[in-house]
Write a protein that holds these residues in place. Structure first.
Motif, PDB file in Angstrom:
ATOM      1  N   LYS A   1     -20.521  28.054 -10.245  1.00  0.00           N
ATOM      2  CA  LYS A   1     -19.389  28.948 -10.058  1.00  0.00           C
ATOM      3  C   LYS A   1     -18.735  28.577  -8.730  1.00  0.00           C
ATOM      4  O   LYS A   1     -19.345  27.938  -7.894  1.00  0.00           O
ATOM      5  CB  LYS A   1     -19.860  30.394 -10.031  1.00  0.00           C
ATOM      6  CG  LYS A   1     -20.513  30.829 -11.337  1.00  0.00           C
ATOM      7  CD  LYS A   1     -21.046  32.226 -11.218  1.00  0.00           C
ATOM      8  CE  LYS A   1     -21.857  32.598 -12.439  1.00  0.00           C
ATOM      9  NZ  LYS A   1     -22.512  33.873 -12.295  1.00  0.00           N
ATOM     10  N   THR A   2     -17.508  28.995  -8.516  1.00  0.00           N
ATOM     11  CA  THR A   2     -16.821  28.585  -7.308  1.00  0.00           C
ATOM     12  C   THR A   2     -16.895  29.598  -6.191  1.00  0.00           C
ATOM     13  O   THR A   2     -16.561  29.295  -5.067  1.00  0.00           O
ATOM     14  CB  THR A   2     -15.332  28.282  -7.604  1.00  0.00           C
ATOM     15  OG1 THR A   2     -14.747  29.461  -8.144  1.00  0.00           O
ATOM     16  CG2 THR A   2     -15.207  27.119  -8.561  1.00  0.00           C
ATOM     17  N   SER A   3     -17.308  30.796  -6.454  1.00  0.00           N
ATOM     18  CA  SER A   3     -17.412  31.768  -5.375  1.00  0.00           C
ATOM     19  C   SER A   3     -18.363  32.873  -5.779  1.00  0.00           C
ATOM     20  O   SER A   3     -18.749  32.984  -6.922  1.00  0.00           O
ATOM     21  CB  SER A   3     -16.043  32.357  -5.030  1.00  0.00           C
ATOM     22  OG  SER A   3     -15.561  33.112  -6.116  1.00  0.00           O
TER      23      SER A   3
ATOM     24  N   HIS B   1     -20.111  36.900  -4.121  1.00  0.00           N
ATOM     25  CA  HIS B   1     -20.112  37.860  -3.034  1.00  0.00           C
ATOM     26  C   HIS B   1     -21.235  38.865  -3.233  1.00  0.00           C
ATOM     27  O   HIS B   1     -21.756  39.032  -4.319  1.00  0.00           O
ATOM     28  CB  HIS B   1     -18.768  38.582  -2.940  1.00  0.00           C
ATOM     29  CG  HIS B   1     -18.542  39.502  -4.113  1.00  0.00           C
ATOM     30  ND1 HIS B   1     -18.129  39.040  -5.331  1.00  0.00           N
ATOM     31  CD2 HIS B   1     -18.716  40.840  -4.231  1.00  0.00           C
ATOM     32  CE1 HIS B   1     -18.030  40.072  -6.167  1.00  0.00           C
ATOM     33  NE2 HIS B   1     -18.382  41.160  -5.544  1.00  0.00           N
TER      34      HIS B   1
ATOM     35  N   SER C   1     -16.831  31.747  -0.373  1.00  0.00           N
ATOM     36  CA  SER C   1     -16.098  30.980  -1.374  1.00  0.00           C
ATOM     37  C   SER C   1     -16.415  29.512  -1.167  1.00  0.00           C
ATOM     38  O   SER C   1     -16.739  29.079  -0.062  1.00  0.00           O
ATOM     39  CB  SER C   1     -14.592  31.240  -1.278  1.00  0.00           C
ATOM     40  OG  SER C   1     -14.099  30.843  -0.021  1.00  0.00           O
TER      41      SER C   1
ATOM     42  N   SER D   1     -24.050  32.188  -7.667  1.00  0.00           N
ATOM     43  CA  SER D   1     -23.545  30.876  -8.092  1.00  0.00           C
ATOM     44  C   SER D   1     -24.712  30.051  -8.606  1.00  0.00           C
ATOM     45  O   SER D   1     -25.867  30.454  -8.527  1.00  0.00           O
ATOM     46  CB  SER D   1     -22.872  30.159  -6.923  1.00  0.00           C
ATOM     47  OG  SER D   1     -23.841  29.697  -6.003  1.00  0.00           O
TER      48      SER D   1
ATOM     49  N   SER E   1     -16.701  29.045   2.979  1.00  0.00           N
ATOM     50  CA  SER E   1     -15.945  29.958   3.819  1.00  0.00           C
ATOM     51  C   SER E   1     -16.510  31.352   3.586  1.00  0.00           C
ATOM     52  O   SER E   1     -16.689  31.774   2.445  1.00  0.00           O
ATOM     53  CB  SER E   1     -14.462  29.916   3.460  1.00  0.00           C
ATOM     54  OG  SER E   1     -13.728  30.800   4.272  1.00  0.00           O
TER      55      SER E   1
ATOM     56  N   LYS F   1     -15.987  35.368   4.424  1.00  0.00           N
ATOM     57  CA  LYS F   1     -15.043  36.366   4.914  1.00  0.00           C
ATOM     58  C   LYS F   1     -15.832  37.529   5.515  1.00  0.00           C
ATOM     59  O   LYS F   1     -16.562  38.224   4.823  1.00  0.00           O
ATOM     60  CB  LYS F   1     -14.140  36.867   3.799  1.00  0.00           C
ATOM     61  CG  LYS F   1     -13.071  37.808   4.311  1.00  0.00           C
ATOM     62  CD  LYS F   1     -12.118  38.201   3.220  1.00  0.00           C
ATOM     63  CE  LYS F   1     -11.046  39.124   3.774  1.00  0.00           C
ATOM     64  NZ  LYS F   1     -10.131  39.559   2.735  1.00  0.00           N
TER      65      LYS F   1
ATOM     66  N   ARG G   1     -12.800  34.632   9.275  1.00  0.00           N
ATOM     67  CA  ARG G   1     -13.530  33.732   8.387  1.00  0.00           C
ATOM     68  C   ARG G   1     -14.432  32.830   9.223  1.00  0.00           C
ATOM     69  O   ARG G   1     -14.065  32.397  10.293  1.00  0.00           O
ATOM     70  CB  ARG G   1     -12.584  32.862   7.573  1.00  0.00           C
ATOM     71  CG  ARG G   1     -11.815  33.663   6.546  1.00  0.00           C
ATOM     72  CD  ARG G   1     -11.346  32.759   5.412  1.00  0.00           C
ATOM     73  NE  ARG G   1     -10.788  33.532   4.330  1.00  0.00           N
ATOM     74  CZ  ARG G   1     -11.480  33.958   3.281  1.00  0.00           C
ATOM     75  NH1 ARG G   1     -12.745  33.685   3.175  1.00  0.00           N
ATOM     76  NH2 ARG G   1     -10.903  34.647   2.332  1.00  0.00           N
TER      77      ARG G   1
END
Length: 184
Positions: free
Chosen positions: A13-15, A17, A35, A95, A136, A138, A144
């Motif tokens: 997966k790309t991100s 949380h 991310s 991910s 990155s 957040k 960031r």
């Protein structure tokens, strides 16, 4: 025997949380919302983690380990504000990226080779596609923090017979590389 290889791969997966709180709000990032770009678009290269050259005519005398270099996944951040344990857990949970751990290549390769019934000299190999993924994070205050995940995307274990000439597309890239580098 033909060159064989077993691969293990996923579609990362790309991100992801997860929420985390910090008792030191203001000094800690306080978040695990990260991310990462799609892994398919990131350059990678095959690296051998284990190589064993076997000459069945000589038995164990010629069953030698030439490479035993497991790859360890790790993350480096540009700031110490990151709760590394929480973010590593989030990366693993949210991910398909491998954010921690070590490739246990030699023992896996030896299990694989225990079933090989080849009479000619061959090379058993374990390889991973090493990749560096920019991350990155957040933070709760809106800033960031950048980091890099050093890991692998695919893993392969296989056998390549030294005396065999493989046609284009008839053997995995890692098998051909093992043959070129470790067969005399």
């Amino acid at each position: 025997m033909s060159a064989t290889g077993c691969t293990a791969s996923g579609t990362p997966k790309t991100s992801g949380h997860a929420t985390a709180t910090s008792s030191a709000a203001g000094t800690n990032c306080g978040s695990t919302a990260f991310s990462a770009p799609p892994v398919k678009k990131i350059p990678r290269n095959w690296t051998f983690t284990a190589i064993r050259k076997v000459d069945p005519a000589w038995g164990d005398e010629k069953n030698v380990v030439l490479v035993d270099k497991p790859v360890t996944a790790k993350v480096e951040w540009e700031s110490d504000r990151v709760d590394e344990a929480a973010v590593l857990a989030a990366i693993g949970d949210e991910s398909d990226l491998i954010a921690s751990g070590t490739s246990d290549a030699l023992s896996e390769m030896d299990r694989f080779l225990s079933g090989v019934k080849e009479k000619k000299e061959y090379v058993g190999y374990a390889a991973v596609e090493k990749v560096t993924i920019p991350l990155s994070l957040k933070c709760l205050d809106g800033t960031r923090v950048k980091g890099k995940l050093f890991t692998w995307a695919d893993a392969e274990i296989g056998v390549v017979v030294c005396a065999t000439k493989y046609g284009k597309g008839k053997a995995p890239v890692a098998a051909l590389k093992a043959q070129a580098e470790f067969c005399n």
